[in-house]
Write an enzyme that holds these catalytic residues in place. Structure first.
Site, PDB file in Angstrom:
ATOM      1  N   ASN A   1       7.109  -2.896   5.179  1.00  0.00           N
ATOM      2  CA  ASN A   1       8.479  -2.019   4.705  1.00  0.00           C
ATOM      3  C   ASN A   1       9.925  -2.562   5.358  1.00  0.00           C
ATOM      4  O   ASN A   1      10.773  -1.950   5.902  1.00  0.00           O
ATOM      5  CB  ASN A   1       8.008  -0.670   5.023  1.00  0.00           C
ATOM      6  CG  ASN A   1       7.722   0.081   3.732  1.00  0.00           C
ATOM      7  OD1 ASN A   1       8.205  -0.233   2.676  1.00  0.00           O
ATOM      8  ND2 ASN A   1       6.732   0.816   4.207  1.00  0.00           N
TER       9      ASN A   1
ATOM     10  N   TYR B   1       0.267  -0.493   7.253  1.00  0.00           N
ATOM     11  CA  TYR B   1       1.073   0.084   6.380  1.00  0.00           C
ATOM     12  C   TYR B   1       2.167   0.803   7.221  1.00  0.00           C
ATOM     13  O   TYR B   1       2.031   2.000   7.414  1.00  0.00           O
ATOM     14  CB  TYR B   1       0.355   1.050   5.222  1.00  0.00           C
ATOM     15  CG  TYR B   1       1.301   1.711   4.393  1.00  0.00           C
ATOM     16  CD1 TYR B   1       2.064   0.947   3.594  1.00  0.00           C
ATOM     17  CD2 TYR B   1       1.137   3.031   4.044  1.00  0.00           C
ATOM     18  CE1 TYR B   1       3.192   1.532   2.682  1.00  0.00           C
ATOM     19  CE2 TYR B   1       2.103   3.493   2.784  1.00  0.00           C
ATOM     20  CZ  TYR B   1       2.969   2.860   2.380  1.00  0.00           C
ATOM     21  OH  TYR B   1       3.914   3.230   1.262  1.00  0.00           O
TER      22      TYR B   1
ATOM     23  N   GLU C   1      -2.097   1.394   1.351  1.00  0.00           N
ATOM     24  CA  GLU C   1      -1.617   2.514   0.292  1.00  0.00           C
ATOM     25  C   GLU C   1      -2.457   2.603  -0.626  1.00  0.00           C
ATOM     26  O   GLU C   1      -2.700   2.768  -2.010  1.00  0.00           O
ATOM     27  CB  GLU C   1      -0.316   2.104  -0.271  1.00  0.00           C
ATOM     28  CG  GLU C   1       0.556   3.630  -0.947  1.00  0.00           C
ATOM     29  CD  GLU C   1       1.896   3.173  -1.375  1.00  0.00           C
ATOM     30  OE1 GLU C   1       2.702   4.174  -2.005  1.00  0.00           O
ATOM     31  OE2 GLU C   1       2.340   1.918  -1.296  1.00  0.00           O
TER      32      GLU C   1
ATOM     33  N   ASN D   1      -0.963  -4.656  -1.004  1.00  0.00           N
ATOM     34  CA  ASN D   1      -0.685  -3.154  -1.091  1.00  0.00           C
ATOM     35  C   ASN D   1      -0.722  -2.702  -2.664  1.00  0.00           C
ATOM     36  O   ASN D   1      -0.110  -3.057  -3.488  1.00  0.00           O
ATOM     37  CB  ASN D   1       1.121  -2.857  -0.851  1.00  0.00           C
ATOM     38  CG  ASN D   1       1.399  -1.315  -1.103  1.00  0.00           C
ATOM     39  OD1 ASN D   1       0.896  -0.532  -1.921  1.00  0.00           O
ATOM     40  ND2 ASN D   1       2.292  -0.853  -0.234  1.00  0.00           N
TER      41      ASN D   1
ATOM     42  N   ASP E   1       2.077  -4.248   4.459  1.00  0.00           N
ATOM     43  CA  ASP E   1       3.264  -3.838   3.983  1.00  0.00           C
ATOM     44  C   ASP E   1       4.145  -3.405   5.010  1.00  0.00           C
ATOM     45  O   ASP E   1       3.872  -2.107   5.585  1.00  0.00           O
ATOM     46  CB  ASP E   1       3.189  -2.836   2.962  1.00  0.00           C
ATOM     47  CG  ASP E   1       4.602  -2.186   2.174  1.00  0.00           C
ATOM     48  OD1 ASP E   1       5.557  -2.888   2.627  1.00  0.00           O
ATOM     49  OD2 ASP E   1       4.634  -1.606   1.462  1.00  0.00           O
TER      50      ASP E   1
ATOM     51  N   ASP F   1       2.998  -2.384  -7.738  1.00  0.00           N
ATOM     52  CA  ASP F   1       4.199  -2.896  -7.612  1.00  0.00           C
ATOM     53  C   ASP F   1       4.433  -3.836  -6.634  1.00  0.00           C
ATOM     54  O   ASP F   1       5.665  -4.711  -6.478  1.00  0.00           O
ATOM     55  CB  ASP F   1       5.177  -1.585  -7.543  1.00  0.00           C
ATOM     56  CG  ASP F   1       4.826  -0.773  -6.328  1.00  0.00           C
ATOM     57  OD1 ASP F   1       3.746  -1.099  -5.604  1.00  0.00           O
ATOM     58  OD2 ASP F   1       5.586   0.292  -5.915  1.00  0.00           O
ATOM     59  N   HIS F   2       3.536  -4.195  -5.981  1.00  0.00           N
ATOM     60  CA  HIS F   2       3.208  -5.343  -4.643  1.00  0.00           C
ATOM     61  C   HIS F   2       2.410  -6.490  -5.416  1.00  0.00           C
ATOM     62  O   HIS F   2       1.322  -6.035  -6.326  1.00  0.00           O
ATOM     63  CB  HIS F   2       2.744  -4.968  -3.386  1.00  0.00           C
ATOM     64  CG  HIS F   2       3.772  -3.984  -2.675  1.00  0.00           C
ATOM     65  ND1 HIS F   2       4.299  -4.271  -1.532  1.00  0.00           N
ATOM     66  CD2 HIS F   2       4.071  -2.714  -3.086  1.00  0.00           C
ATOM     67  CE1 HIS F   2       5.036  -3.476  -1.078  1.00  0.00           C
ATOM     68  NE2 HIS F   2       5.020  -2.283  -2.065  1.00  0.00           N
TER      69      HIS F   2
END
Length: 546
Positions: free
Chosen positions: A441, A399, A323, A292, A439, A536-537
């Site tokens: 989530n 995603y 993303e 991601n 991802d 951030d991943h």
């Protein structure tokens, strides 16, 4: 004080570093370097087109401590002067073969050429040649190595040990902005004490002047009722770890166990020590990476370890992105900038909200077919799914929708999206095994999130999402490959930008490779690459034998 800290930190890092990340490559070249080219072709790949070499600058490609010494042209022969130059580095590599295993194809070739060892073939061949060279009796018998190694060991074992009475109150250490260094070390102490991997004692001493403040001086300071003054004091922290130094805490925070409520037996994930050895060169396998990127355009501008370097180091066959935040008008330009050898790329973008979501599969193996979305209009306007069919499996890059602020999309996520995706996968599985990555989530278990108690109603860790994850995927025969390979191991893939999440390893495991039960036993490695920045991943990887 700062000079002392800088000296200790610099000395530690210089000692333990050998061939770490190279300097940043030009961000404009990197572009889909996140996708681009790597080393050799594997037997699994259907492409026979050679990959164009990428020439890096001399400074970027030189290995520290190794200098070319022109001499005899005979292969695998090193003269006495060469031994004096290279012996320490060779012994260091022999002591930690994970350094060799993480070298890129270009690094391996350059190193072998400097030692006048044949540098041809695929990555596995190069690794085998370098390891065989290091094992030669010449270096084992050379007295210079023993002398240099003794010096190196002595330097590495040098530490600052000061015994003093602890006079600082714990609350004061945690809350003083002026004593951030001490606060960081105390946090490191707590995490290290929780870790049960190893028994080596690391002693760190810091001399720091601290003065207490009266009530109301700062919002961050929690004052006591009485005014107190703490003069020059020395804080001594002694913690047990698996050969973890202060430099390791700073440069590899993921190796330190970080969890609010760790259970007995939990340990931190360390890719340098927990990944299996490479497969034999005759083994047929496919290597996949998923990431991601939180905006592909931003990643391409990132001045750090570039995606091209990632491609060279990991030598993957297929890369899945989530993303991307691209629009359809951006795709053709991106395709033109892919590295040679990765000619098959498939992109889907959000049309309901521009510059949002977006997924892609980039491959050097040509798929048999490609699909976009679930085939359900209510779910397919946000560009969240790409499916590629290969000879022996389906690959889905997904995603999964975030439940959002205030959990506004929680009901949609658990009652509509998850069941629809689950049914879609089971339908594909009727013809061949399925690999779902991306991802997703959801931090499924408490081990998958740093602060489980504080996030019970946070998107990604609600009871509803965790139950849906188990019901729609795990209970229907799909295997969480990382958790099967690493039970009891804390390995995060996402760290929020706030509160120094990545620096302190306070993260979540939101990214997965789920596979059909029928191929779960063929998984050679399911791993995390926490050292790769830019989002951030961090990327995750999977190696499957076929």
């Amino acid at each position: 004080m700062k000079q002392l800290l800088q000296f200790v930190s610099t000395t530690s890092i210089n000692i333990i570093s050998v061939a770490v990340f190279r300097k940043h490559l030009n961000a404009t070249v990197l572009v889909c370097s996140t996708v681009k080219a790597m080393g050799s072709k594997r037997s699994f790949s259907s492409s026979s087109k050679p990959i164009s070499p990428f020439v890096e600058g001399k400074k970027d490609m030189e290995l520290k401590g190794l200098e070319a010494n022109p001499g005899s042209k005979k292969h695998a022969v090193v003269e006495e002067n060469d031994v004096n130059i290279y012996s320490v580095e060779i012994q260091r590599l022999k002591n930690d073969l994970t350094i060799v295993d993480t070298m890129t194809v270009q690094e391996l070739r350059k190193t072998l050429k400097r030692f006048r060892v044949p540098a041809k073939g695929r990555k596995d061949d190069l690794l085998s040649a370098l390891k065989s060279f290091m094992d030669s009796s010449m270096f084992e018998q050379d007295s210079h190595i023993r002398e240099e190694q003794e010096l190196l060991t002595s330097a590495e074992n040098t530490s600052i040990e000061v015994k003093a009475k602890r006079v600082l109150d714990e609350d004061h250490v945690d809350d003083f902005n002026e004593t951030s260094e001490i606060s960081e070390l105390k946090q490191g102490k707590k995490r290290l004490k929780q870790s049960e991997s190893g028994r080596k004692t690391v002693k760190v001493a810091i001399k720091k002047k601290v003065s207490s403040k009266s009530d109301g001086d700062t919002a961050d300071f929690k004052p006591s009722r009485a005014k107190r003054k703490v003069s020059t004091d020395i804080v001594s922290i002694v913690a047990e770890s698996d050969e973890i130094s202060t430099a390791t805490i700073q440069t590899e925070p993921w190796t330190v166990l970080a969890h609010k409520k760790p259970q007995k037996g939990w340990i931190a994930y360390n890719p340098r020590t927990m990944r299996p050895p490479p497969l034999d060169k005759d083994t047929k396998f496919v290597k996949l990476l998923s990431w991601n990127v939180n905006g592909l355009r931003a990643l391409l501008k990132f001045e750090g370890f570039s995606a091209l370097q990632l491609a060279q180091r990991e030598d993957f066959d297929i890369l899945c992105l989530q993303e991307t935040k691209l629009q359809e008008k951006d795709i053709e330009d991106i395709k033109q900038r892919l590295i040679d050898g990765y000619d098959n790329s498939f992109w889907t973008c959000s049309v309901s909200k521009l510059g949002y979501s977006g997924t892609a599969i980039i491959s050097r193996i040509k798929p048999l077919s490609v699909r976009y979305g679930l085939g359900i209009s209510d779910h397919d306007s946000e560009g969240r799914l790409v499916t590629a069919e290969f000879d022996t499996f389906y690959l889905i890059c997904g995603y999964i929708p975030n439940s959002g602020d205030g959990l506004k999309r929680l009901s949609y996520r658990v009652t509509e999206w998850d069941p629809s995706l689950s049914n879609y996968i089971k339908e594909l599985e009727k013809s061949k095994p399925v690999i779902l990555t991306g991802d997703l989530n959801c931090a499924h278990e408490e081990i998958d999130i740093y602060n489980p108690a504080g996030n019970k109603r946070s998107a990604g860790f609600t009871d509803e999402e965790r139950k849906s994850f188990a019901t729609n995927f795990l209970s229907r025969g799909f295997v969480d490959t990382f958790r099967r390979q690493h039970p009891g191991v804390i390995g995060y893939t996402y760290w929020g930008y706030r509160h120094g999440g990545r620096k302190n390893n306070r993260g979540w495991r939101l990214d997965y490779f789920l596979v059909s039960e029928s191929i779960a036993d063929k998984v050679h490695d399911s791993y995390i690459l926490p050292d790769v920045n830019g989002s951030d991943h961090c990327p995750i990887g999977l190696i499957v034998k076929f």
